[in-house]
Scaffold this motif. Structure first.
Motif, mmCIF file in Angstrom:
data_model
loop_
_atom_site.group_PDB
_atom_site.id
_atom_site.type_symbol
_atom_site.label_atom_id
_atom_site.label_comp_id
_atom_site.label_asym_id
_atom_site.label_seq_id
_atom_site.Cartn_x
_atom_site.Cartn_y
_atom_site.Cartn_z
ATOM 1 N N MET A 166 11.769 2.722 -9.584
ATOM 2 C CA MET A 166 10.722 3.048 -8.614
ATOM 3 C C MET A 166 11.277 3.100 -7.192
ATOM 4 S SD MET A 166 7.954 3.561 -10.315
ATOM 5 C CE MET A 166 6.687 3.529 -9.056
ATOM 6 N N ILE A 167 10.650 3.891 -6.367
ATOM 7 C CA ILE A 167 10.997 3.981 -4.948
ATOM 8 C C ILE A 167 9.925 3.233 -4.166
ATOM 9 C CG2 ILE A 167 11.328 5.526 -2.978
ATOM 10 C CD1 ILE A 167 12.099 7.720 -5.035
ATOM 11 N N ASP A 168 10.325 2.147 -3.533
ATOM 12 C CA ASP A 168 9.377 1.306 -2.797
ATOM 13 C C ASP A 168 9.293 1.736 -1.338
ATOM 14 O OD1 ASP A 168 8.666 -0.289 -4.952
ATOM 15 O OD2 ASP A 168 10.311 -1.699 -4.622
ATOM 16 N N ILE A 169 8.082 1.977 -0.886
ATOM 17 C CA ILE A 169 7.820 2.357 0.502
ATOM 18 C C ILE A 169 6.947 1.285 1.145
ATOM 19 C CG2 ILE A 169 6.787 4.069 2.055
ATOM 20 C CD1 ILE A 169 9.250 5.131 0.606
ATOM 21 N N ALA A 170 7.344 0.812 2.301
ATOM 22 C CA ALA A 170 6.536 -0.121 3.094
ATOM 23 C C ALA A 170 5.904 0.649 4.244
ATOM 24 C CB ALA A 170 7.392 -1.264 3.616
ATOM 25 N N VAL A 171 4.688 0.271 4.604
ATOM 26 C CA VAL A 171 3.964 0.939 5.688
ATOM 27 C C VAL A 171 3.674 -0.080 6.783
ATOM 28 C CG1 VAL A 171 1.954 2.297 6.341
ATOM 29 C CG2 VAL A 171 2.890 2.503 4.020
ATOM 30 N N ILE A 172 4.166 0.195 7.965
ATOM 31 C CA ILE A 172 3.908 -0.654 9.131
ATOM 32 C C ILE A 172 2.872 0.072 9.986
ATOM 33 C CG2 ILE A 172 4.897 -1.736 11.180
ATOM 34 C CD1 ILE A 172 7.594 -1.804 9.707
ATOM 35 N N GLY A 173 1.643 -0.375 9.898
ATOM 36 C CA GLY A 173 0.542 0.281 10.584
ATOM 37 C C GLY A 173 -0.159 1.253 9.650
ATOM 38 N N ARG A 183 -5.588 -5.364 9.952
ATOM 39 C CA ARG A 183 -6.872 -5.192 9.264
ATOM 40 C C ARG A 183 -6.715 -5.369 7.755
ATOM 41 N NH1 ARG A 183 -8.260 -0.369 8.966
ATOM 42 N NH2 ARG A 183 -6.137 0.418 9.157
ATOM 43 N N ILE A 184 -6.053 -6.425 7.340
ATOM 44 C CA ILE A 184 -5.686 -6.574 5.929
ATOM 45 C C ILE A 184 -6.898 -6.524 5.001
ATOM 46 C CG2 ILE A 184 -4.741 -8.186 4.232
ATOM 47 C CD1 ILE A 184 -2.648 -8.981 6.305
ATOM 48 N N GLU A 185 -7.930 -7.290 5.286
ATOM 49 C CA GLU A 185 -9.086 -7.336 4.377
ATOM 50 C C GLU A 185 -9.786 -5.986 4.315
ATOM 51 O OE1 GLU A 185 -9.630 -9.752 2.274
ATOM 52 O OE2 GLU A 185 -7.826 -10.658 3.143
ATOM 53 N N GLU A 186 -9.888 -5.311 5.453
ATOM 54 C CA GLU A 186 -10.509 -3.987 5.479
ATOM 55 C C GLU A 186 -9.714 -2.995 4.632
ATOM 56 O OE1 GLU A 186 -11.355 -0.440 8.750
ATOM 57 O OE2 GLU A 186 -11.197 -2.528 9.439
ATOM 58 N N ILE A 187 -8.383 -3.041 4.738
ATOM 59 C CA ILE A 187 -7.521 -2.129 3.982
ATOM 60 C C ILE A 187 -7.603 -2.434 2.486
ATOM 61 C CG2 ILE A 187 -5.122 -1.465 3.565
ATOM 62 C CD1 ILE A 187 -4.677 -1.953 6.597
ATOM 63 N N LYS A 188 -7.640 -3.705 2.139
ATOM 64 C CA LYS A 188 -7.783 -4.067 0.722
ATOM 65 C C LYS A 188 -9.070 -3.485 0.151
ATOM 66 C CE LYS A 188 -5.110 -8.383 0.595
ATOM 67 N NZ LYS A 188 -5.195 -9.864 0.424
ATOM 68 N N GLY A 189 -10.131 -3.502 0.955
ATOM 69 C CA GLY A 189 -11.392 -2.921 0.514
ATOM 70 C C GLY A 189 -11.282 -1.426 0.307
ATOM 71 N N LYS A 236 5.992 10.819 -8.511
ATOM 72 C CA LYS A 236 5.285 9.805 -9.298
ATOM 73 C C LYS A 236 6.034 8.475 -9.340
ATOM 74 C CE LYS A 236 7.315 11.376 -13.683
ATOM 75 N NZ LYS A 236 7.022 11.923 -15.027
ATOM 76 N N ASN A 237 7.290 8.480 -8.924
ATOM 77 C CA ASN A 237 8.077 7.243 -8.932
ATOM 78 C C ASN A 237 7.977 6.465 -7.618
ATOM 79 O OD1 ASN A 237 9.158 7.545 -11.587
ATOM 80 N ND2 ASN A 237 10.564 9.105 -10.789
ATOM 81 N N ILE A 238 7.171 6.976 -6.697
ATOM 82 C CA ILE A 238 6.984 6.277 -5.421
ATOM 83 C C ILE A 238 5.797 5.328 -5.527
ATOM 84 C CG2 ILE A 238 6.220 6.596 -3.019
ATOM 85 C CD1 ILE A 238 7.901 9.097 -2.899
ATOM 86 N N ARG A 239 5.925 4.180 -4.913
ATOM 87 C CA ARG A 239 4.806 3.244 -4.815
ATOM 88 C C ARG A 239 4.818 2.600 -3.434
ATOM 89 N NH1 ARG A 239 7.033 -1.447 -8.984
ATOM 90 N NH2 ARG A 239 8.829 -2.104 -7.708
ATOM 91 N N ILE A 240 3.636 2.277 -2.935
ATOM 92 C CA ILE A 240 3.510 1.519 -1.696
ATOM 93 C C ILE A 240 3.619 0.046 -2.075
ATOM 94 C CG2 ILE A 240 2.100 1.026 0.323
ATOM 95 C CD1 ILE A 240 3.138 3.934 0.087
ATOM 96 N N SER A 241 4.686 -0.588 -1.646
ATOM 97 C CA SER A 241 4.958 -1.961 -2.080
ATOM 98 C C SER A 241 4.493 -3.004 -1.074
ATOM 99 C CB SER A 241 6.453 -2.145 -2.336
ATOM 100 O OG SER A 241 7.198 -1.852 -1.156
ATOM 101 N N ASP A 260 -5.924 -0.682 -6.242
ATOM 102 C CA ASP A 260 -4.538 -0.350 -5.869
ATOM 103 C C ASP A 260 -3.929 -1.431 -4.986
ATOM 104 O OD1 ASP A 260 -4.656 2.006 -7.290
ATOM 105 O OD2 ASP A 260 -5.221 3.217 -5.551
ATOM 106 N N ALA A 261 -4.767 -2.202 -4.312
ATOM 107 C CA ALA A 261 -4.258 -3.251 -3.420
ATOM 108 C C ALA A 261 -3.619 -4.399 -4.187
ATOM 109 C CB ALA A 261 -5.393 -3.786 -2.547
ATOM 110 N N ASP A 262 -3.925 -4.521 -5.476
ATOM 111 C CA ASP A 262 -3.412 -5.651 -6.255
ATOM 112 C C ASP A 262 -1.895 -5.626 -6.375
ATOM 113 O OD1 ASP A 262 -6.035 -6.389 -6.622
ATOM 114 O OD2 ASP A 262 -6.204 -5.524 -8.631
ATOM 115 N N ASN A 263 -1.310 -4.433 -6.270
ATOM 116 C CA ASN A 263 0.147 -4.302 -6.428
ATOM 117 C C ASN A 263 0.876 -4.164 -5.101
ATOM 118 O OD1 ASN A 263 -0.047 -4.270 -9.312
ATOM 119 N ND2 ASN A 263 -0.790 -2.149 -9.165
ATOM 120 N N ILE A 264 0.174 -4.443 -4.006
ATOM 121 C CA ILE A 264 0.765 -4.332 -2.667
ATOM 122 C C ILE A 264 0.800 -5.706 -2.016
ATOM 123 C CG2 ILE A 264 0.518 -3.302 -0.363
ATOM 124 C CD1 ILE A 264 -0.982 -0.981 -1.698
#
Length: 380
Positions: free
Chosen positions: A1-8, A36-42, A25-30, A47-51
């Motif tokens: 898998m290719i792990d991508i982190a997002v800052i902002g 705004r963590i709780e808002e983004i999880k919502g 298809k091998n990319i994932r947001i890790s 999908d947030a469970d694996n980030i």
């Protein structure tokens, strides 16, 4: 898998990460860093469970080893965050402007030269289908050597810079850095020349006033009549670019600006941008003039015309629009990052060129503020 982190993980972070996920298809947001963590999880749901979520950039960079990173924070923090990512030698996408202050830009330049890491900057004008076609025509020799450039950017959605968080000049660094950084980059992309001097002016003639600071359209007595009212636009089914009063005492940013840039060959370019033009007045037009011919193109029409100077021939090119909101530029910058990660290829929009554009914008700002010509060199 290719792990991508997002800052902002705001609008741009979300757009770019979504494109990457759709491209491979091998990319994932890790991992994600955001306030705004709780808002983004919502928003993300299951999908947030694996980030993994972090409160700070330092925490993420200490604990994670992603293959690539997207930096999509507010403008004033771009350079400082980029320096931290460069130290980890992880390829990344860095939103523009790459810096809003000269001292940060100088620090970024130093960090980049030490790191040697590939960085992709979303300069959509050069990356999209129209920009690529214009580059091809310029390099064909059809125009001759380009000896003059004229460019105009009348921004139809300019109220976003006065009604949204962009209204804060401490965040934007002014509108040369917000808009002209793209246009200056496009000019340099075609010319392949270094700018040497700039003279600029900027004005604030429309979006100013004595309405109370912090006033929102919803709370204004003119909400049903003001041409910029978010309430009125929403009722009409028109785009809404912000909720704040753009005639309030705390509204920042100039609403027009112009620059004349001289290049190392002695030729010059003229550029003008405006933020209160609307509807059909909108244009993002470039003219590149050589002795043999003139090339004109506009990002609102996606059409290129070449006017030959010594015959009566006019060539017209209708360029297909790319598959994203930036004419294909966002997909292209994501592909550039992916190619760096998987193939070791260099960035299509290298950081050194983005820093050159930011330097030119900062010098244009200084020229306008001090009413002086500014030499384009790496000094305060």
């Amino acid at each position: 898998m290719i792990d991508i982190a997002v800052i902002g993980y705001g609008f741009r972070g979300k757009v770019l990460s979504t494109h990457l996920l759709q491209m491979n298809k091998n990319i994932r947001i890790s991992a994600i860093v955001d306030s705004r963590i709780e808002e983004i999880k919502g928003e993300l749901g299951n999908d947030a469970d694996n980030i993994r979520f972090y409160d700070t950039v330092d925490e993420l960079l200490d604990r994670e080893k992603p293959d690539g990173i997207i930096v999509g924070t507010r403008c004033s923090s771009h350079a400082q965050i980029a320096i931290k990512v460069l130290e980890k030698r992880i390829p990344f996408i860095l939103e523009k402007p790459v810096s809003t202050r000269m001292n940060d830009l100088l620090a970024l330049k130093s960090a980049y030269e030490r790191s040697g890491t590939e960085v992709a900057v979303p300069f959509s004008l050069r990356l999209n289908t129209l920009g690529q076609a214009a580059k091809e025509i310029a390099e064909s020799g059809k125009l001759g050597t380009i000896e003059h450039v004229q460019a105009i950017n009348n921004v139809s959605y300019g109220s976003v810079y006065f009604q949204h968080w962009y209204r804060d000049e401490r965040e934007t660094g002014g509108l040369f850095l917000q808009k002209a950084t793209h246009d200056f980059d496009m000019i340099q992309y075609i010319l392949q020349l270094k700018p040497t001097w700039v003279s600029a002016v900027k004005s604030k003639q429309i979006f100013k006033g004595n309405k109370p600071a912090g006033l929102r359209c919803a709370d204004c007595e003119e909400r049903e009549t003001c041409p910029e009212s978010a309430i009125l636009h929403r009722k009409r089914g028109e785009p809404v670019h912000g909720e704040m009063c753009c005639f309030a005492a705390d509204t920042g940013n100039e609403d027009s600006g112009s620059a004349i840039i001289q290049y190392e060959s002695g030729m010059h370019a003229s550029y003008s941008q405006n933020f209160f033009a609307r509807n059909k007045a909108a244009t993002r037009m470039f003219r590149f003039l050589g002795y043999k011919g003139t090339m004109e193109f506009d990002y609102y029409t996606n059409r290129i015309q070449v006017f030959m100077h010594h015959t009566n021939r006019i060539e017209t090119y209708e360029i297909p629009v790319g598959n994203d909101t930036h004419g294909g530029g966002d997909i292209a910058v994501c592909q550039s990052l992916l190619d760096t990660i998987t193939k070791g290829l260099p960035s299509q929009t290298p950081l050194e060129e983005a820093m050159q554009s930011a330097l030119l914008c900062l010098k244009a700002n200084k020229s306008a503020e001090t009413r002086t010509f500014q030499e384009i060199k790496w000094t305060e």
